[in-house]
Scaffold this motif. Structure first.
Motif, mmCIF file in Angstrom:
data_model
loop_
_atom_site.group_PDB
_atom_site.id
_atom_site.type_symbol
_atom_site.label_atom_id
_atom_site.label_comp_id
_atom_site.label_asym_id
_atom_site.label_seq_id
_atom_site.Cartn_x
_atom_site.Cartn_y
_atom_site.Cartn_z
ATOM 1 N N SER A 1 -4.222 9.329 -5.013
ATOM 2 C CA SER A 1 -2.790 8.667 -5.497
ATOM 3 C C SER A 1 -1.939 7.681 -5.044
ATOM 4 O O SER A 1 -1.985 7.340 -5.260
ATOM 5 C CB SER A 1 -2.596 8.882 -6.633
ATOM 6 O OG SER A 1 -1.202 9.975 -6.658
ATOM 7 N N THR A 2 -2.773 7.834 -3.399
ATOM 8 C CA THR A 2 -1.770 7.714 -2.392
ATOM 9 C C THR A 2 -3.011 6.572 -1.599
ATOM 10 O O THR A 2 -4.270 6.929 -1.509
ATOM 11 C CB THR A 2 -1.396 7.852 -1.594
ATOM 12 O OG1 THR A 2 -2.671 9.454 -1.152
ATOM 13 C CG2 THR A 2 -0.803 9.209 -2.177
ATOM 14 N N PHE A 3 -2.440 5.853 -0.838
ATOM 15 C CA PHE A 3 -2.581 4.269 0.212
ATOM 16 C C PHE A 3 -3.188 5.558 1.675
ATOM 17 O O PHE A 3 -2.192 6.516 1.218
ATOM 18 C CB PHE A 3 -2.507 3.398 0.708
ATOM 19 C CG PHE A 3 -2.552 1.969 -0.724
ATOM 20 C CD1 PHE A 3 -3.701 1.795 -0.694
ATOM 21 C CD2 PHE A 3 -1.214 1.545 -1.224
ATOM 22 C CE1 PHE A 3 -3.434 0.209 -1.436
ATOM 23 C CE2 PHE A 3 -1.081 1.148 -2.931
ATOM 24 C CZ PHE A 3 -2.815 0.612 -2.884
ATOM 25 N N PRO A 4 -4.046 4.774 1.898
ATOM 26 C CA PRO A 4 -4.115 6.401 3.429
ATOM 27 C C PRO A 4 -2.810 6.220 4.193
ATOM 28 O O PRO A 4 -2.772 7.126 4.971
ATOM 29 C CB PRO A 4 -5.079 4.716 4.407
ATOM 30 C CG PRO A 4 -5.851 4.040 3.269
ATOM 31 C CD PRO A 4 -4.867 4.140 2.306
ATOM 32 N N ASP A 5 -1.970 5.163 3.912
ATOM 33 C CA ASP A 5 -0.821 5.024 5.069
ATOM 34 C C ASP A 5 0.401 5.946 4.021
ATOM 35 O O ASP A 5 1.886 6.012 4.316
ATOM 36 C CB ASP A 5 0.215 3.738 5.207
ATOM 37 C CG ASP A 5 0.709 2.952 3.838
ATOM 38 O OD1 ASP A 5 0.350 3.874 2.470
ATOM 39 O OD2 ASP A 5 1.564 2.316 3.646
ATOM 40 N N GLY A 6 -0.424 6.669 2.676
ATOM 41 C CA GLY A 6 1.063 7.818 2.215
ATOM 42 C C GLY A 6 1.689 7.457 1.039
ATOM 43 O O GLY A 6 1.838 8.210 0.283
ATOM 44 N N SER A 7 1.680 6.289 0.775
ATOM 45 C CA SER A 7 2.415 4.996 -1.105
ATOM 46 C C SER A 7 1.408 5.271 -1.405
ATOM 47 O O SER A 7 0.693 5.098 -1.357
ATOM 48 C CB SER A 7 2.550 3.649 0.414
ATOM 49 O OG SER A 7 1.463 2.947 0.290
ATOM 50 N N ALA A 8 2.327 5.430 -2.237
ATOM 51 C CA ALA A 8 1.963 5.845 -4.085
ATOM 52 C C ALA A 8 0.958 3.809 -4.730
ATOM 53 O O ALA A 8 0.865 2.863 -3.834
ATOM 54 C CB ALA A 8 2.706 5.449 -4.962
ATOM 55 N N ALA A 9 -0.145 3.905 -5.155
ATOM 56 C CA ALA A 9 -1.328 3.152 -5.490
ATOM 57 C C ALA A 9 -0.751 2.935 -6.604
ATOM 58 O O ALA A 9 -1.038 4.098 -7.999
ATOM 59 C CB ALA A 9 -2.541 2.814 -5.129
ATOM 60 N N ALA A 10 -1.006 1.711 -7.126
ATOM 61 C CA ALA A 10 -0.953 1.411 -8.907
ATOM 62 C C ALA A 10 -2.469 0.659 -9.045
ATOM 63 O O ALA A 10 -2.397 -1.040 -9.015
ATOM 64 C CB ALA A 10 0.200 0.535 -9.307
ATOM 65 N N LEU A 11 -3.604 0.749 -9.982
ATOM 66 C CA LEU A 11 -4.833 0.821 -10.168
ATOM 67 C C LEU A 11 -4.625 -0.047 -11.232
ATOM 68 O O LEU A 11 -4.474 -0.026 -12.502
ATOM 69 C CB LEU A 11 -5.704 2.003 -10.263
ATOM 70 C CG LEU A 11 -5.690 2.654 -9.014
ATOM 71 C CD1 LEU A 11 -4.714 3.052 -7.827
ATOM 72 C CD2 LEU A 11 -6.964 3.756 -9.120
ATOM 73 N N ALA A 12 -5.530 -1.363 -10.845
ATOM 74 C CA ALA A 12 -5.722 -2.318 -11.701
ATOM 75 C C ALA A 12 -7.178 -1.889 -12.404
ATOM 76 O O ALA A 12 -8.175 -1.699 -10.974
ATOM 77 C CB ALA A 12 -5.084 -4.095 -11.526
ATOM 78 N N ASP A 13 -7.367 -2.349 -13.435
ATOM 79 C CA ASP A 13 -8.978 -2.249 -14.075
ATOM 80 C C ASP A 13 -9.466 -3.365 -14.643
ATOM 81 O O ASP A 13 -8.085 -4.439 -15.333
ATOM 82 C CB ASP A 13 -9.194 -1.163 -14.708
ATOM 83 C CG ASP A 13 -10.569 0.309 -14.216
ATOM 84 O OD1 ASP A 13 -11.842 -0.711 -13.664
ATOM 85 O OD2 ASP A 13 -10.829 0.536 -14.283
ATOM 86 N N GLN A 14 -10.514 -4.001 -14.928
ATOM 87 C CA GLN A 14 -11.419 -4.564 -15.806
ATOM 88 C C GLN A 14 -11.285 -4.429 -17.181
ATOM 89 O O GLN A 14 -11.970 -3.201 -16.952
ATOM 90 C CB GLN A 14 -12.528 -5.629 -15.143
ATOM 91 C CG GLN A 14 -11.702 -5.861 -13.615
ATOM 92 C CD GLN A 14 -11.474 -7.705 -13.859
ATOM 93 O OE1 GLN A 14 -11.644 -8.631 -14.820
ATOM 94 N NE2 GLN A 14 -10.718 -8.574 -12.231
ATOM 95 N N PRO A 15 -11.557 -5.878 -18.024
ATOM 96 C CA PRO A 15 -12.066 -5.143 -19.065
ATOM 97 C C PRO A 15 -13.390 -4.161 -19.120
ATOM 98 O O PRO A 15 -14.180 -4.622 -18.306
ATOM 99 C CB PRO A 15 -11.939 -6.398 -20.415
ATOM 100 C CG PRO A 15 -11.575 -7.546 -19.540
ATOM 101 C CD PRO A 15 -11.046 -6.766 -18.048
ATOM 102 N N GLU A 16 -13.492 -3.322 -20.044
ATOM 103 C CA GLU A 16 -14.631 -2.990 -20.425
ATOM 104 C C GLU A 16 -16.134 -3.846 -20.558
ATOM 105 O O GLU A 16 -17.467 -3.383 -19.736
ATOM 106 C CB GLU A 16 -15.104 -1.728 -21.087
ATOM 107 C CG GLU A 16 -16.181 -0.312 -20.739
ATOM 108 C CD GLU A 16 -15.278 0.792 -21.875
ATOM 109 O OE1 GLU A 16 -16.436 1.257 -22.328
ATOM 110 O OE2 GLU A 16 -13.886 1.160 -21.681
ATOM 111 N N SER A 17 -15.990 -4.911 -21.454
ATOM 112 C CA SER A 17 -17.192 -5.611 -21.195
ATOM 113 C C SER A 17 -17.043 -6.891 -20.274
ATOM 114 O O SER A 17 -18.462 -7.187 -20.585
ATOM 115 C CB SER A 17 -16.270 -6.642 -22.524
ATOM 116 O OG SER A 17 -14.653 -7.021 -22.764
ATOM 117 N N ALA A 18 -16.569 -6.564 -19.623
ATOM 118 C CA ALA A 18 -16.209 -8.010 -18.209
ATOM 119 C C ALA A 18 -17.627 -6.782 -16.634
ATOM 120 O O ALA A 18 -17.355 -5.434 -16.794
ATOM 121 C CB ALA A 18 -15.355 -7.530 -17.193
#
Lengths: 407, 140
Positions: B51-68
């Protein structure tokens, strides 16, 4: 134990309104509708000790489930999750259960802590065994997953994740207690500790699990028989005391050891686990066992055919000659040996073929699959089956169909 | 003869344009210290292994719609799995409390706005949507 839940619920409910404005709620759920049927009435397929499981009459209930989950995220650090699941438990009733109810603290970027009702990660898929949509099979290979009948833990766990290049290591210790209601009584786990360590590298995952539950099962005791054995003077029967110990689950320390690997490159899916259960007493009722399975699946677009082979081996003798066969103790010898032969699980192999087909999502159904699975079970004696009747030849053919979805 | 050549070259141009616009770009906030990410690092995030970037900081993930269509292309190229397989993986993590699935947004523009506004954010968009408000860290 379950009576403590209302207190937690009231405390959480009382705390909610004060923080509700800042709380981010999310709702989700999963469900499985499944039907299974075998070709015999002389033995049932199901989870250990489950009364009235799958037989020739067919069953909609054994694998059907409905789960609902609510998570309240208070901030980046604190969240609370409640998951209720309706399923057929070991008393044989399909009814709702509070499967998970915990508070989670993200202590650091790499460490999270949870307290409350959790499912213990005894085996690789133990904690997600009810989420049929996430799994390949209709049900997990019971030879391995029946090694430990208790899943729910009331306690604490921690998850620590570390990254070394592309290798990700996750360490998950847990501690607490548990209980499971059986048709014939209750199995309490007064002390339960365990550790699961997982290593991920690209498509590979390897896992080692260890857990040590201490069992208290006074309501399951076969007191009269063990009392009789213990009352016999050692001069008449030197081995009777040790036979009594092997018939006493109460106070047993069970050790579960397990190692699992998974490979999933998108086209090929391989999963294999080996598990061992050892107990320091009560071995005639919960015999020491080793079990393993291997599954291979190949994806063709939305369709994945899969095959599984699984085996269970009992490590405990099926009879005892510790009690003199003739004379005054002859009848006791017969009673005890009859019990040993029928009480604990015995060797069993199974061969399964199935297909998993992904359906397009629609409306509030975010994902759905249908599965068809055929199992051929080859058991020695009672094998790993329930409700075995005289005349059973050890062979069971079973067909299962399931529809699993998430919302 | 000449018109045939023109048609052929037009076809070639159209194809080139189509494949160029089908390029998926993984984007992060300009404040993110990472200059580039590998497909393995992006896959570890989008399959919930970290759940973190390689430097250890937290990541917030965005996804595209399922229809895309871009969603399927992204998962195939970054993780080697189909979008449906990734969804099954996230179902396992969600119902065992081990992770929260990526936030599903409506379009390239929404993903870009989300990533531009949050230093922890990561997302993926069509290469044509990338501008100075975000930082491209991986072309798929």
């Amino acid at each position: 134990m379950s009576s403590r839940f209302p207190l937690i619920a009231i405390a959480v409910a009382a705390a909610l309104p004060t923080v509700a404005s800042a709380v981010d709620f999310s709702y989700s759920g999963f469900s499985t509708a499944a039907y299974s049927q075998t070709d015999t009435d002389l033995a049932d397929v199901g989870y250990s000790s489950q009364p009235d499981s799958i037989d020739k009459g067919g069953s909609f209930e054994i694998d059907s489930k409905l789960g609902l989950q609510v998570t309240a995220k208070f901030d980046e650090m604190f969240s609370a999750t409640v998951q209720g699941v309706a399923y057929t438990d070991l008393t044989g009733d399909w009814e709702p259960h509070l499967d998970w109810a915990y508070v989670r603290v993200q202590a650091t970027q790499s460490t999270s802590l949870r307290a409350g009702y959790l499912r213990a990660p005894t085996f690789m898929y133990s904690d997600s065994v009810f989420v049929g949509y996430a799994n390949v099979w209709v049900r997990p290979p019971l030879e391995v997953y029946n090694l430990s009948p208790v899943y729910q833990l009331l306690g604490v766990d921690a998850t620590y994740r570390a990254q070394f290049g592309n290798v990700i290591v996750s360490v998950n210790p847990y501690f607490g207690e548990g209980e499971v209601k059986l048709g014939t009584g209750e199995l309490e786990v007064s002390e339960w500790l365990g550790l699961a360590t997982t290593v991920n590298y690209g498509s590979f995952q390897a896992r080692i699990g260890y857990s040590r539950p201490k069992i208290d099962a006074s309501s399951l005791s076969i007191g009269p028989m063990t009392d009789a054995l213990l009352a016999i003077p050692a001069s008449m029967c030197g081995g009777c005391a040790s036979v009594a110990e092997k018939l006493t689950i109460d106070g047993a320390r069970i050790e579960n050891f397990n190692i699992g690997v998974q490979y999933d490159d998108g086209a090929n899916f391989i999963a294999s686990e080996f598990g061992e259960a050892r107990s320091d007493q009560g071995g005639y009722l919960l015999p020491d066992r080793r079990a393993a399975y291997a599954t291979y699946g190949r994806r063709f677009g939305n369709l994945m055919p899969y095959a599984t082979i699984a085996g269970l081996r009992r490590q405990e003798a099926l009879s005892t000659n510790a009690i003199p066969a003739g004379g005054a103790l002859g009848a006791l010898n017969t009673t005890v040996n009859d019990l040993i032969r029928t009480a604990g699980a015995n060797d069993q192999d199974s061969y399964s073929l199935g297909v998993r087909y992904e359906l397009p999502s629609f409306s509030i159904v975010r994902g759905a699959v249908v599965k068809f699975q055929y199992d051929h079970i080859d058991a020695d004696g009672r094998g790993n089956l329930n409700n075995v009747q005289p005349g059973f030849d050890g062979k069971v053919n079973m067909f299962s169909a399931s529809f699993d979805f998430i919302f | 003869m000449r018109s045939l050549k023109t048609i052929l070259s037009l076809c070639a141009l159209t194809l080139a344009a189509a494949s160029a616009s089908a390029e998926v770009v993984v984007i992060v906030n300009p404040k993110n210290p990472a200059a580039a990410l590998t497909a393995e690092q992006v896959a570890a995030l989008y399959l919930g292994n970290t759940s973190t970037f390689p430097d250890g900081s937290a990541a917030a993930l965005a996804d595209q719609p399922e229809s895309a269509g871009i969603r399927g292309t992204f998962y195939e190229k970054a993780t080697g799995r189909s979008a449906a397989q990734a969804k099954a993986t996230w179902a396992r993590l969600t119902f065992t409390g081990k992770g929260t699935p990526p936030k599903e947004l409506k379009s390239d523009a929404d993903v870009k706005a989300f990533v531009a506004s949050d230093p922890k954010a990561i997302g993926y968009v069509d290469s044509s949507a990338v501008d100075g408000s975000v930082k491209a860290v991986l072309k798929l």
